[in-house]
Scaffold this active site. Sequence first.
Site, PDB file in Angstrom:
ATOM      1  N   GLU A  30       0.874  -1.174   0.000  1.00  0.00           N
ATOM      2  CA  GLU A  30       0.000   0.000   0.000  1.00  0.00           C
ATOM      3  C   GLU A  30       0.905   1.216   0.000  1.00  0.00           C
ATOM      4  O   GLU A  30       1.702   1.389   0.918  1.00  0.00           O
ATOM      5  CB  GLU A  30      -0.921  -0.038   1.217  1.00  0.00           C
ATOM      6  N   CYS A  70      -1.716   9.389   3.246  1.00  0.00           N
ATOM      7  CA  CYS A  70      -1.672   8.920   1.858  1.00  0.00           C
ATOM      8  C   CYS A  70      -2.905   9.400   1.123  1.00  0.00           C
ATOM      9  O   CYS A  70      -2.907   9.566  -0.084  1.00  0.00           O
ATOM     10  CB  CYS A  70      -1.575   7.406   1.832  1.00  0.00           C
TER      11      CYS A  70
END
Length: 515
Positions: free
Chosen positions: A286, A320
């Site tokens: 990720e 993020c």
Amino acid sequence: MKIEKFKNMEVLDFKSPASKSRMEETLKSVKKEFGKTYKAFIGGKWIDTKDKITSINPSNPSEVVGYVASCTKSEADMAFDAAWKAFESWKNTKATERASYLFKVAKLMEEKRYELDSWMVYEVGKNWTEADGDVAEAIDALNYYAREAIRYARGYKPYQIPGERNEVKYIPLGAGVVIPPWNFPVAILTAMTAAAIASGNTVLLKPASITSVIGAKVAEIFCEAGLPDGVFNFVPGSGSKLGDYLVENPKTRFIAFTGSKEVGLRINELAAKPNGQKWIKRVILEMGGKDAIVVDETADLDAAAEGIVVSAFGNQGQKCSACSRVIAVDSIYDELLKKVIDRSKKIKVGDPSNFENWMGPVSSDEAMNKIMKYIEIGKNEGKLVLGGKRIGNTGFFIEPTIFSEVKGSARIAQEEIFGPVLAFIRAKDFDEAVQIFNGTEYGLTGGAYTKRKDRIKRVKDEFHVGNLYINRKITGALIGVQPFGGFNMSGTDSKAGGRDYLLLFLQAKSIAERI
Ligand code: NAP
Ligand code: MG
């Protein structure tokens, strides 16, 4: 075991006097713990190392939050041995029993949430609400994956044919490595670990170095929950040195990583090379984002401005999912920009141990230098309309920064800065906005503010991101509600906190029995 329906934890409201004063007290008592040394936890034992990681307070870098063991190859080898040994019985432990440990960790975290919140305020500069959201997410992950492990343990009944009994069951992979980032130092670290353990795997957890004290605090909680020795191993150490060793190691069965694109791609490459092991390492990645919000001429501009500011500057832009690009159509561009600037000007930046400060420092000296470098680049790529400077010369504080008239192709509109820097891009119309939105190598989060039904449909169909938000902020995905993970260079689209996630830590065995 009676298990109630999953429910998300609510984040504490620190405006309530009881929560506020308890947090103030806890911040004081946690500060008294500064400077202690934390060990690695391997095979059920706390283990010291010669070298230590020094972790500092980014609001006041001369304050040492703590020293943490820095593991090398020998500790890693010990941990692999312990993890594989533990796997032999853990893989056969009933899912309900494995789940019960996670429920216990969740309970302990709930009891210690003010402590964990406080450590995050000090070690990584989160404001109170961001810190508590981080702990709440960790608790959600434990509670959700525990339930998911029980669901997966049922396997499924495939179509049957005469003369045979056919079944599919899920089995764990083995001993693996969990490598989280520092920006959600409780949530992501706990979530990846919990998913692996719940599924019947054993784990070597290497925390991000700058948040390794928080890592140690979580390790203490896993230890207190009484998991069998070797199921959970805490192996702090340098990403570049220890990280490569863990990734390349033939004893590694899987790697669950969350962090930057650069490190993620390196892990993907190193893990792919056979190194004497007889499996293909499972790699779950990720990574970063260059997330955008599109605003059209029908949008509620006040709501859009509010959503943009929260998404762009929450946790200093170090998410993020943070909004780092606003793509506004020409006719409302100037009005929206003004509203966003006006709101951003009201943000209080400073030491987040003071509740008044909504934005804290960025995480490290290195992060600050990288962000300041991008701000310099931005001055040649757009017009600096807000901020742009470091605040003071002690902590790593940076003003909320906005550039206008940035081209979609500019570096500050393409590369992940991971700080409080927002690029405003002008689109001539909605069609061009869609193109600009999809015009990066990333595909993590994003969204749009519009009132037109046909455009909402186009947003749903054409915006190529893993997590899409319409007429709301683009951060703060909830476990179990908005499974999280991105497309393209944002990762392997793991959809953490969703029904597909545990599958990544399992393999399916198909069994046909003649009857
Ligand atoms: P990072 O620099 O990539 O580090 C992440 C982790 O990898 C840390 O534990 C780090 O250890 C370790 N590491 C570094 N080099 C390694 C190597 N060669 N081999 C193995 N491990 C290594 O990322 P970060 O700065 O901590 O976090 C920020 C990034 O994470 C941003 O790009 C952000 O977008 C991304 N992120 C993504 C998600 C998502 O769900 N997609 C969520 C949160 C954050 P050290 O700390 O010791 O270097
Ligand atoms: Mg980094």
